[in-house]
Design a protein around this motif. Structure first.
Motif, PDB file in Angstrom:
ATOM      1  N   SER A  32     -53.947  -7.585 -27.787  1.00 49.06           N
ATOM      2  CA  SER A  32     -54.586  -9.160 -27.924  1.00 49.06           C
ATOM      3  C   SER A  32     -56.010  -8.852 -27.139  1.00 49.06           C
ATOM      4  O   SER A  32     -56.006  -8.021 -26.123  1.00 49.06           O
ATOM      5  CB  SER A  32     -53.567 -10.189 -27.517  1.00 49.06           C
ATOM      6  OG  SER A  32     -52.606 -10.253 -28.145  1.00 49.06           O
ATOM      7  N   PHE A  34     -59.097 -11.212 -24.742  1.00 44.38           N
ATOM      8  CA  PHE A  34     -59.199 -12.482 -24.362  1.00 44.38           C
ATOM      9  C   PHE A  34     -60.542 -12.689 -23.624  1.00 44.38           C
ATOM     10  O   PHE A  34     -61.311 -11.728 -23.434  1.00 44.38           O
ATOM     11  CB  PHE A  34     -58.097 -12.858 -23.077  1.00 44.38           C
ATOM     12  CG  PHE A  34     -56.876 -12.705 -23.458  1.00 44.38           C
ATOM     13  CD1 PHE A  34     -56.108 -11.240 -23.389  1.00 44.38           C
ATOM     14  CD2 PHE A  34     -55.964 -13.676 -23.740  1.00 44.38           C
ATOM     15  CE1 PHE A  34     -54.799 -11.316 -23.567  1.00 44.38           C
ATOM     16  CE2 PHE A  34     -54.615 -13.526 -23.959  1.00 44.38           C
ATOM     17  CZ  PHE A  34     -54.045 -12.253 -23.820  1.00 44.38           C
ATOM     18  N   LYS A  49     -58.717 -16.510 -27.642  1.00 47.34           N
ATOM     19  CA  LYS A  49     -58.129 -15.037 -27.685  1.00 47.34           C
ATOM     20  C   LYS A  49     -57.874 -14.746 -29.141  1.00 47.34           C
ATOM     21  O   LYS A  49     -57.993 -15.715 -30.038  1.00 47.34           O
ATOM     22  CB  LYS A  49     -56.821 -15.237 -27.043  1.00 47.34           C
ATOM     23  CG  LYS A  49     -55.469 -16.165 -27.856  1.00 47.34           C
ATOM     24  CD  LYS A  49     -54.328 -15.594 -26.783  1.00 47.34           C
ATOM     25  CE  LYS A  49     -52.960 -16.144 -27.750  1.00 47.34           C
ATOM     26  NZ  LYS A  49     -52.016 -16.043 -27.072  1.00 47.34           N
ATOM     27  N   PRO A  93     -54.785  -6.976 -22.218  1.00 45.94           N
ATOM     28  CA  PRO A  93     -53.497  -6.582 -21.548  1.00 45.94           C
ATOM     29  C   PRO A  93     -53.293  -5.059 -21.278  1.00 45.94           C
ATOM     30  O   PRO A  93     -53.881  -4.247 -22.239  1.00 45.94           O
ATOM     31  CB  PRO A  93     -52.406  -7.126 -22.298  1.00 45.94           C
ATOM     32  CG  PRO A  93     -53.098  -7.956 -23.641  1.00 45.94           C
ATOM     33  CD  PRO A  93     -54.502  -7.382 -23.601  1.00 45.94           C
ATOM     34  N   GLY A  95     -51.103  -2.241 -21.918  1.00 40.14           N
ATOM     35  CA  GLY A  95     -50.060  -1.931 -22.783  1.00 40.14           C
ATOM     36  C   GLY A  95     -49.453  -2.943 -22.810  1.00 40.14           C
ATOM     37  O   GLY A  95     -49.668  -4.059 -23.306  1.00 40.14           O
ATOM     38  N   THR A  96     -47.907  -2.930 -22.617  1.00 41.14           N
ATOM     39  CA  THR A  96     -46.957  -3.988 -23.139  1.00 41.14           C
ATOM     40  C   THR A  96     -46.580  -4.808 -21.699  1.00 41.14           C
ATOM     41  O   THR A  96     -45.949  -5.479 -21.862  1.00 41.14           O
ATOM     42  CB  THR A  96     -45.780  -3.432 -23.573  1.00 41.14           C
ATOM     43  OG1 THR A  96     -44.978  -2.306 -22.884  1.00 41.14           O
ATOM     44  CG2 THR A  96     -46.242  -2.799 -25.133  1.00 41.14           C
ATOM     45  N   SER A  97     -47.296  -4.554 -20.469  1.00 45.16           N
ATOM     46  CA  SER A  97     -46.864  -5.213 -19.392  1.00 45.16           C
ATOM     47  C   SER A  97     -47.286  -6.755 -19.376  1.00 45.16           C
ATOM     48  O   SER A  97     -48.276  -7.113 -19.870  1.00 45.16           O
ATOM     49  CB  SER A  97     -47.669  -4.630 -18.282  1.00 45.16           C
ATOM     50  OG  SER A  97     -47.476  -3.234 -18.072  1.00 45.16           O
ATOM     51  N   TYR A  98     -46.195  -7.574 -19.005  1.00 45.60           N
ATOM     52  CA  TYR A  98     -46.328  -9.186 -18.857  1.00 45.60           C
ATOM     53  C   TYR A  98     -47.601  -9.461 -17.930  1.00 45.60           C
ATOM     54  O   TYR A  98     -47.559  -8.991 -16.657  1.00 45.60           O
ATOM     55  CB  TYR A  98     -45.191  -9.886 -18.470  1.00 45.60           C
ATOM     56  CG  TYR A  98     -44.371  -9.670 -19.736  1.00 45.60           C
ATOM     57  CD1 TYR A  98     -43.019 -10.526 -19.691  1.00 45.60           C
ATOM     58  CD2 TYR A  98     -44.307  -9.037 -20.965  1.00 45.60           C
ATOM     59  CE1 TYR A  98     -42.384 -10.596 -20.760  1.00 45.60           C
ATOM     60  CE2 TYR A  98     -43.360  -8.855 -21.831  1.00 45.60           C
ATOM     61  CZ  TYR A  98     -42.470 -10.041 -21.745  1.00 45.60           C
ATOM     62  OH  TYR A  98     -41.436  -9.889 -22.934  1.00 45.60           O
ATOM     63  N   GLY A  99     -48.802 -10.061 -18.137  1.00 47.27           N
ATOM     64  CA  GLY A  99     -49.758 -10.684 -17.282  1.00 47.27           C
ATOM     65  C   GLY A  99     -50.461  -9.751 -16.765  1.00 47.27           C
ATOM     66  O   GLY A  99     -51.194  -9.977 -15.556  1.00 47.27           O
ATOM     67  N   LYS A 100     -50.406  -8.481 -17.063  1.00 46.78           N
ATOM     68  CA  LYS A 100     -51.307  -7.500 -16.204  1.00 46.78           C
ATOM     69  C   LYS A 100     -52.492  -7.195 -17.265  1.00 46.78           C
ATOM     70  O   LYS A 100     -52.375  -6.487 -17.858  1.00 46.78           O
ATOM     71  CB  LYS A 100     -50.490  -6.152 -16.271  1.00 46.78           C
ATOM     72  CG  LYS A 100     -51.119  -4.989 -15.089  1.00 46.78           C
ATOM     73  CD  LYS A 100     -50.181  -3.927 -15.202  1.00 46.78           C
ATOM     74  CE  LYS A 100     -50.827  -2.830 -14.365  1.00 46.78           C
ATOM     75  NZ  LYS A 100     -49.923  -1.330 -14.151  1.00 46.78           N
TER      76      LYS A 100
ATOM     77  N   GLY B  97     -43.790 -15.486 -19.681  1.00 42.73           N
ATOM     78  CA  GLY B  97     -43.494 -14.238 -19.834  1.00 42.73           C
ATOM     79  C   GLY B  97     -43.057 -14.025 -21.373  1.00 42.73           C
ATOM     80  O   GLY B  97     -41.870 -13.433 -21.375  1.00 42.73           O
ATOM     81  N   THR B  98     -43.957 -14.395 -22.255  1.00 38.86           N
ATOM     82  CA  THR B  98     -43.143 -14.165 -23.667  1.00 38.86           C
ATOM     83  C   THR B  98     -43.847 -13.025 -24.237  1.00 38.86           C
ATOM     84  O   THR B  98     -43.364 -12.568 -25.137  1.00 38.86           O
ATOM     85  CB  THR B  98     -43.895 -15.234 -24.614  1.00 38.86           C
ATOM     86  OG1 THR B  98     -45.260 -15.354 -24.523  1.00 38.86           O
ATOM     87  CG2 THR B  98     -43.238 -16.599 -24.025  1.00 38.86           C
ATOM     88  N   GLY B  99     -44.921 -12.263 -23.633  1.00 38.16           N
ATOM     89  CA  GLY B  99     -45.329 -11.235 -24.002  1.00 38.16           C
ATOM     90  C   GLY B  99     -46.571 -10.954 -23.478  1.00 38.16           C
ATOM     91  O   GLY B  99     -47.245 -11.442 -22.807  1.00 38.16           O
ATOM     92  N   ALA B 100     -47.105  -9.397 -23.819  1.00 34.86           N
ATOM     93  CA  ALA B 100     -48.495  -9.095 -23.158  1.00 34.86           C
ATOM     94  C   ALA B 100     -49.596  -9.902 -23.775  1.00 34.86           C
ATOM     95  O   ALA B 100     -50.594 -10.047 -22.927  1.00 34.86           O
ATOM     96  CB  ALA B 100     -48.684  -7.761 -23.564  1.00 34.86           C
ATOM     97  N   GLU B 102     -49.652 -13.175 -23.948  1.00 38.14           N
ATOM     98  CA  GLU B 102     -49.672 -14.524 -23.608  1.00 38.14           C
ATOM     99  C   GLU B 102     -50.662 -14.844 -22.490  1.00 38.14           C
ATOM    100  O   GLU B 102     -50.943 -14.127 -21.527  1.00 38.14           O
ATOM    101  CB  GLU B 102     -48.342 -14.802 -22.870  1.00 38.14           C
ATOM    102  CG  GLU B 102     -47.975 -16.171 -22.312  1.00 38.14           C
ATOM    103  CD  GLU B 102     -46.775 -16.528 -21.522  1.00 38.14           C
ATOM    104  OE1 GLU B 102     -45.932 -15.449 -21.520  1.00 38.14           O
ATOM    105  OE2 GLU B 102     -46.657 -17.569 -21.129  1.00 38.14           O
TER     106      GLU B 102
END
Lengths: 113, 115
Positions: A32, A34, A49, A93, A95-100, B97-100, B102
């Motif tokens: 994604s 943003f 986004k 983002p 990779g697949t890290s949340y919020g990073k 925390g639903t996914g990258a 978000e």
């Protein structure tokens, strides 16, 4: 690693001018993308986004299209207002890290009446 | 509309002192984050926190830094023995925390000046 490059700023425009802020990215896969905006004295907030290739994100008259061929996500607005004066950040983002998120360096936009 | 709040908005401290920056994330969010922005540089990820423990941290987040959720609402960043180069704007953020992909919800930031 994944990275984002924004056009060098600052950008100064007159009201009702056309705006483009360039953003290109390097990433494995198709993350994604943003645009965040920071108005004076405020925190960063999501502007728009896009979650997959060819998607167009839009909000408040701003648009950006996710182009995988050119690995770009340029921000555009047809007619800027004084109230659009802010700092704009492109981000993706890690990779697949949340919020990073990895952010671009930010572009300061000043719109004069 | 719910928002992330941070205190203080600006803190000035002497080198070597300890600083605690406070954040109140959005109440139903589960993931909490700290970012920082040194003047003129990019916004950088420091740490993410979930279920009362660090889920991920950057290379910047060394032993000088720690995070804590001391109660049901606050989320703090402690910087021990501050250095001049710790001067920056520190942003707290939260999400479900639903996914990258978000969205992150950011606070207005705490400006730290180390003299």
């Amino acid at each position: 690693g994944d990275s984002v490059t924004q056009m060098e700023g600052p950008v100064t425009l007159s009201e009702e001018a056309f705006l483009t802020i360039n953003c290109t990215y390097t990433a494995t896969g198709y993350p994604s993308l943003f645009w965040y905006v920071q108005y004076p004295g405020e925190g960063l907030q999501l502007l728009l986004k896009a979650t997959k290739a060819d998607d167009k994100g839009s909000n408040k008259g701003f648009e950006a299209t996710y182009r995988k061929e050119t690995t770009s996500f340029h921000l555009e607005k047809g007619s800027v207002q004084v109230s659009d004066s802010a700092v704009y950040f492109c981000a993706l983002p890690q990779g697949t890290s949340y919020g990073k998120l990895t952010f671009g360096q930010g572009t300061i936009l000043t719109v004069h009446p | 509309e719910p928002e992330v709040t941070q205190t203080p908005s600006h803190q000035v401290t002497q080198m070597g002192q300890e600083v605690i920056l406070r954040c109140v994330p959005i109440s139903n969010h589960l993931y909490f984050y700290w970012y920082r922005q040194i003047l003129g540089q990019k916004v950088e990820f420091l740490v993410s926190f979930y279920n009362n423990e660090i889920s991920e941290k950057s290379e910047i987040f060394d032993d000088q830094f720690s995070v804590e959720r001391p109660d049901g609402s606050n989320f703090t960043l402690k910087i021990r023995s501050t250095k001049l180069e710790d001067s920056a704007m520190y942003f707290c953020a939260s999400n479900l925390g639903t996914g990258a992909g978000e969205e992150l919800f950011f606070g207005e930031g705490s400006r730290l000046t180390v003299l």
